[in-house]
Design a protein around this motif. Structure first.
Motif, PDB file in Angstrom:
ATOM      1  N   HIS A   1       0.106 -14.035  16.712  1.00  0.00           N
ATOM      2  CA  HIS A   1       1.175 -12.843  16.364  1.00  0.00           C
ATOM      3  C   HIS A   1       2.223 -12.408  17.170  1.00  0.00           C
ATOM      4  O   HIS A   1       3.209 -12.107  17.026  1.00  0.00           O
ATOM      5  CB  HIS A   1       0.487 -11.751  15.441  1.00  0.00           C
ATOM      6  CG  HIS A   1      -0.107 -12.079  14.250  1.00  0.00           C
ATOM      7  ND1 HIS A   1       0.512 -12.766  13.243  1.00  0.00           N
ATOM      8  CD2 HIS A   1      -1.496 -12.163  13.743  1.00  0.00           C
ATOM      9  CE1 HIS A   1      -0.452 -13.086  12.151  1.00  0.00           C
ATOM     10  NE2 HIS A   1      -1.553 -12.364  12.566  1.00  0.00           N
TER      11      HIS A   1
ATOM     12  N   LYS B   1     -11.785 -10.190   2.493  1.00  0.00           N
ATOM     13  CA  LYS B   1     -11.332  -9.066   3.047  1.00  0.00           C
ATOM     14  C   LYS B   1     -11.953  -8.805   4.491  1.00  0.00           C
ATOM     15  O   LYS B   1     -11.515  -7.934   5.438  1.00  0.00           O
ATOM     16  CB  LYS B   1     -11.678  -7.928   2.099  1.00  0.00           C
ATOM     17  CG  LYS B   1     -11.312  -7.817   0.779  1.00  0.00           C
ATOM     18  CD  LYS B   1     -11.686  -7.081  -0.155  1.00  0.00           C
ATOM     19  CE  LYS B   1     -11.007  -6.964  -1.487  1.00  0.00           C
ATOM     20  NZ  LYS B   1     -11.607  -5.637  -2.349  1.00  0.00           N
TER      21      LYS B   1
ATOM     22  N   ALA C   1      -0.593 -17.008   2.712  1.00  0.00           N
ATOM     23  CA  ALA C   1      -0.784 -15.555   2.406  1.00  0.00           C
ATOM     24  C   ALA C   1       0.681 -15.061   3.342  1.00  0.00           C
ATOM     25  O   ALA C   1       0.972 -15.656   4.339  1.00  0.00           O
ATOM     26  CB  ALA C   1      -2.011 -14.953   3.120  1.00  0.00           C
ATOM     27  N   THR C   2       1.367 -14.089   2.772  1.00  0.00           N
ATOM     28  CA  THR C   2       2.384 -13.454   3.369  1.00  0.00           C
ATOM     29  C   THR C   2       2.088 -12.215   3.616  1.00  0.00           C
ATOM     30  O   THR C   2       1.275 -11.635   2.953  1.00  0.00           O
ATOM     31  CB  THR C   2       3.891 -13.744   2.477  1.00  0.00           C
ATOM     32  OG1 THR C   2       3.588 -13.119   1.313  1.00  0.00           O
ATOM     33  CG2 THR C   2       3.984 -15.217   2.363  1.00  0.00           C
ATOM     34  N   GLY C   3       2.533 -11.904   4.788  1.00  0.00           N
ATOM     35  CA  GLY C   3       2.510 -10.376   5.188  1.00  0.00           C
ATOM     36  C   GLY C   3       3.659  -9.522   5.447  1.00  0.00           C
ATOM     37  O   GLY C   3       5.026 -10.098   4.748  1.00  0.00           O
TER      38      GLY C   3
ATOM     39  N   ALA D   1       0.073 -11.375   7.979  1.00  0.00           N
ATOM     40  CA  ALA D   1      -1.178 -12.069   7.500  1.00  0.00           C
ATOM     41  C   ALA D   1      -1.896 -13.194   8.496  1.00  0.00           C
ATOM     42  O   ALA D   1      -0.950 -13.833   9.057  1.00  0.00           O
ATOM     43  CB  ALA D   1      -0.617 -12.751   6.330  1.00  0.00           C
TER      44      ALA D   1
ATOM     45  N   GLN E   1      -6.702 -15.844   6.217  1.00  0.00           N
ATOM     46  CA  GLN E   1      -6.459 -15.560   4.787  1.00  0.00           C
ATOM     47  C   GLN E   1      -5.643 -16.909   4.115  1.00  0.00           C
ATOM     48  O   GLN E   1      -6.280 -17.395   2.868  1.00  0.00           O
ATOM     49  CB  GLN E   1      -5.475 -14.250   4.749  1.00  0.00           C
ATOM     50  CG  GLN E   1      -6.069 -13.047   4.881  1.00  0.00           C
ATOM     51  CD  GLN E   1      -5.021 -11.893   4.689  1.00  0.00           C
ATOM     52  OE1 GLN E   1      -3.879 -11.951   4.449  1.00  0.00           O
ATOM     53  NE2 GLN E   1      -5.631 -10.712   4.655  1.00  0.00           N
ATOM     54  N   THR E   2      -4.919 -17.529   4.684  1.00  0.00           N
ATOM     55  CA  THR E   2      -4.212 -18.780   4.038  1.00  0.00           C
ATOM     56  C   THR E   2      -5.476 -19.576   3.973  1.00  0.00           C
ATOM     57  O   THR E   2      -5.388 -20.483   2.764  1.00  0.00           O
ATOM     58  CB  THR E   2      -3.077 -19.314   5.179  1.00  0.00           C
ATOM     59  OG1 THR E   2      -2.060 -18.433   5.053  1.00  0.00           O
ATOM     60  CG2 THR E   2      -2.883 -20.876   4.378  1.00  0.00           C
TER      61      THR E   2
ATOM     62  N   GLU F   1      -3.728 -10.979  -6.905  1.00  0.00           N
ATOM     63  CA  GLU F   1      -2.868 -10.461  -6.072  1.00  0.00           C
ATOM     64  C   GLU F   1      -3.051  -8.913  -5.881  1.00  0.00           C
ATOM     65  O   GLU F   1      -3.179  -8.357  -4.456  1.00  0.00           O
ATOM     66  CB  GLU F   1      -1.370 -10.997  -6.086  1.00  0.00           C
ATOM     67  CG  GLU F   1      -1.096 -12.408  -6.026  1.00  0.00           C
ATOM     68  CD  GLU F   1       0.326 -12.482  -5.729  1.00  0.00           C
ATOM     69  OE1 GLU F   1       1.032 -12.052  -5.000  1.00  0.00           O
ATOM     70  OE2 GLU F   1       0.970 -13.426  -6.777  1.00  0.00           O
TER      71      GLU F   1
ATOM     72  N   ILE G   1      -3.088  -9.133  -1.421  1.00  0.00           N
ATOM     73  CA  ILE G   1      -2.296 -10.419  -0.494  1.00  0.00           C
ATOM     74  C   ILE G   1      -1.236 -10.878  -1.285  1.00  0.00           C
ATOM     75  O   ILE G   1      -1.200 -11.461  -2.485  1.00  0.00           O
ATOM     76  CB  ILE G   1      -3.344 -11.497  -0.139  1.00  0.00           C
ATOM     77  CG1 ILE G   1      -4.529 -10.762   0.598  1.00  0.00           C
ATOM     78  CG2 ILE G   1      -2.521 -12.432   0.567  1.00  0.00           C
ATOM     79  CD1 ILE G   1      -5.360 -11.991   1.010  1.00  0.00           C
TER      80      ILE G   1
END
Length: 538
Positions: free
Chosen positions: A14, A70, A182-184, A190, A194-195, A354, A359
């Motif tokens: 990130h 989670k 997954a988008t954050g 994200a 998660q993806t 969602e 997410i």
């Protein structure tokens, strides 16, 4: 070298830095995405990781699956999941090797240069005819083991036609893959986990149809752990009944063995990192696994053909909003029936998914456009879902019907525009590739489509039926305006006056306007027919 221990997966953190990790670190919350040196490698990495997790996960129920979404498993837990399958991920040595033929040896055939593992590498005939104009020969002479493993998995997953007995992949050559991502937000990006986990199902759901008796042996999942004859008879086929369901992620249509004897030190020609063992060649033989039968890979959409369901493949017209419905909700009309990838449909059919997971989702589609053995293009796109997962089955069905009508209308207008431009420029019997006209039209109308789609999904999420006819009428006007603007200002109208034929242009424009205001477009969009002549609209 065992791929479960090796730091061979390139990832972007990130903070923007790049690292190489082992598979047991895939749940690290600091990882944003895969970050390979090639786009097709990133697609292969995603499929490798999803296949590994799906094959090894101990999550049996949906509740266990949700808990791990989670609170991801730590590296020690992932290592525990993977441990029973260590033997399948040895990459070198004298025994079974990852994605390599169990019986083939380096001395069994003439070696091929390592560049031939890359799908776009020009073949012998291309080089002989001096036809490697865009992808030049001799660019890749040595690969580090990390890039070689990625190239090998990418080839086995996408394997195109390669001559007599050189098999295509389980989904054919260059399949289309669609994944949920997954988008954050900038404040809460994200993680990659998660993806990946969104595209894995609980084992109870993945194995809902059961495992055929006798298919529990490791080589029924990882075919390189035994001789090919253990699964497929000579000159025979391999069907879903002959293997474990997880075999789909590890299909091996090509018989390949990397040569680890003819190596030397140097810099890898792909990632440019130094390596003590640059792999320069491999051997191959034809007649690998011949995949036939009712295979339904969970990461690909399928369409109804004459011989049953067949996997979708990217085409020369690229990826765009005209494919949104087929990828996301599937299609079922008189012309075409498409079934969305099972990981997509399974997830979206869960109630308020969602909202419950917190997410936001998008869809990632990618794959090679292949012309037999020739790679014409790699396509890679993401499309929005706008909270579609919070719409129930009735709302999704209503949206499928509406969007299907919108796309039928757009296809009709694209054909009107193409015909009009052709008539304005040439005589009616002119031949040639007019695909650039369609491309301009689809590109120009894409923002309007997504704006309308977002509003309709918002209505359905809030429990409001909205006004489907008003939405369809708005779309008709937008299609009309885009077609006329392209004809007047960017296609026909932009050419020099000295090279125009005013009479022919006027006739083509009149016909285009008449078609855009005619009953056929209104019927395609599900709009009521006008009781009087429709006044031209801007």
């Amino acid at each position: 070298m065992n791929l479960l221990d090796e730091n061979w997966l390139p990832v972007r953190m990130h903070d923007g830095s790049q690292h190489w990790i082992s598979p047991d670190r895939l749940s690290d919350p600091g990882i944003a995405a895969f970050d390979a040196c090639r786009a097709d490698f990133n697609g292969a990495l995603a499929q490798f990781a999803i296949g590994l997790l799906q094959t090894c996960t101990l999550a049996a129920s949906d509740s266990e699956w949700r808990a791990l979404l989670k609170a991801p498993p730590d590296a020690a837990t992932l290592a525990q999941w993977f441990a029973p399958h260590r033997a399948a991920f040895e990459f070198d040595g004298d025994g079974a090797r990852f994605m390599q033929d169990f019986e083939l040896r380096a001395s069994d055939a003439e070696p091929n240069g390592i560049a031939a593992l890359l799908i776009e590498t020009p073949g012998e005939n291309t080089i002989k005819n001096n036809g490697d104009h865009f992808v030049k020969r001799g660019q890749v002479r040595g690969l580090c083991p990390h890039c070689a493993s990625l190239a090998l998995f990418t080839l086995q997953s996408n394997a195109p036609a390669g001559g007599v007995g050189y098999r295509t992949g389980l989904r054919g050559g260059g399949p289309l893959t669609t994944l949920l991502i997954a988008t954050g937000t900038p404040a809460a990006p994200a993680p990659l986990w998660q993806t990946l986990w969104l595209n894995v199902r609980a084992q109870g759901a993945f194995l809902a149809d059961g495992v055929e008796p006798g298919m529990e042996a490791p080589y029924h999942t990882f075919p390189w752990l035994a001789a090919q004859s253990a699964i497929q008879k000579e000159q025979g086929d391999t069907t879903p009944l002959q293997v474990h369901p997880a075999h789909m992620f590890w299909a091996m249509p090509r018989r390949i063995r990397l040569d680890f004897d003819a190596v030397n030190a140097g810099a890898c020609d792909l990632c440019h990192r130094p390596s003590e063992r640059l792999i320069r060649q491999y051997v191959t033989r034809n007649y690998g696994f011949n995949y036939k039968g009712a295979w339904l890979h969970p990461l690909s959409p399928y369409y109804a053909g004459k011989d049953g369901l067949l996997p979708l493949h990217p085409q020369p017209d690229g990826l765009g909003y005209r494919h949104w419905l087929a990828w996301v909700l599937g299609m079922d009309n008189d012309k075409r029936k498409v079934q969305a990838a099972s990981v997509v449909s399974h997830f979206l059919l869960q109630p308020r998914v969602e909202q419950k997971t917190g997410i936001a989702l998008r869809l990632w589609a990618f794959g090679y456009d292949m012309d037999n053995a020739k790679a014409r293009c790699w396509y890679d796109a993401t499309v929005p879902l706008y909270g579609l997962g919070d719409c129930g089955p009735p709302e999704q069905k209503a949206l499928r019907e509406e969007v299907g009508a919108w796309l039928r209308g757009a296809e009709l207008v694209a054909s009107y525009l193409r015909a009009a431009v052709k008539d304005a420029w040439f005589s009616s019997d002119a031949r040639g590739d007019f695909g650039f006209i369609d491309a301009a039209f689809w590109s120009r109308t894409e923002p309007n489509f997504y704006g309308l789609l977002r509003a309709r999904i918002q209505d359905l999420r809030e429990g409001s039926a909205g006004d489907p006819l008003a939405a369809a009428e708005s779309w008709r006007r937008q299609l009309r305006a885009a077609a006329l603007r392209l004809f007047d200002a960017e296609l026909v109208g932009s050419s020099p006056i000295s090279r125009q034929n005013p009479a022919r242009i006027a006739a083509a424009h009149k016909q285009l306007s008449h078609s855009l205001d005619g009953p056929k477009l209104r019927q395609a969009l599900g709009l009521p027919q006008s009781t009087k002549a429709t006044a031209p609209t801007a």
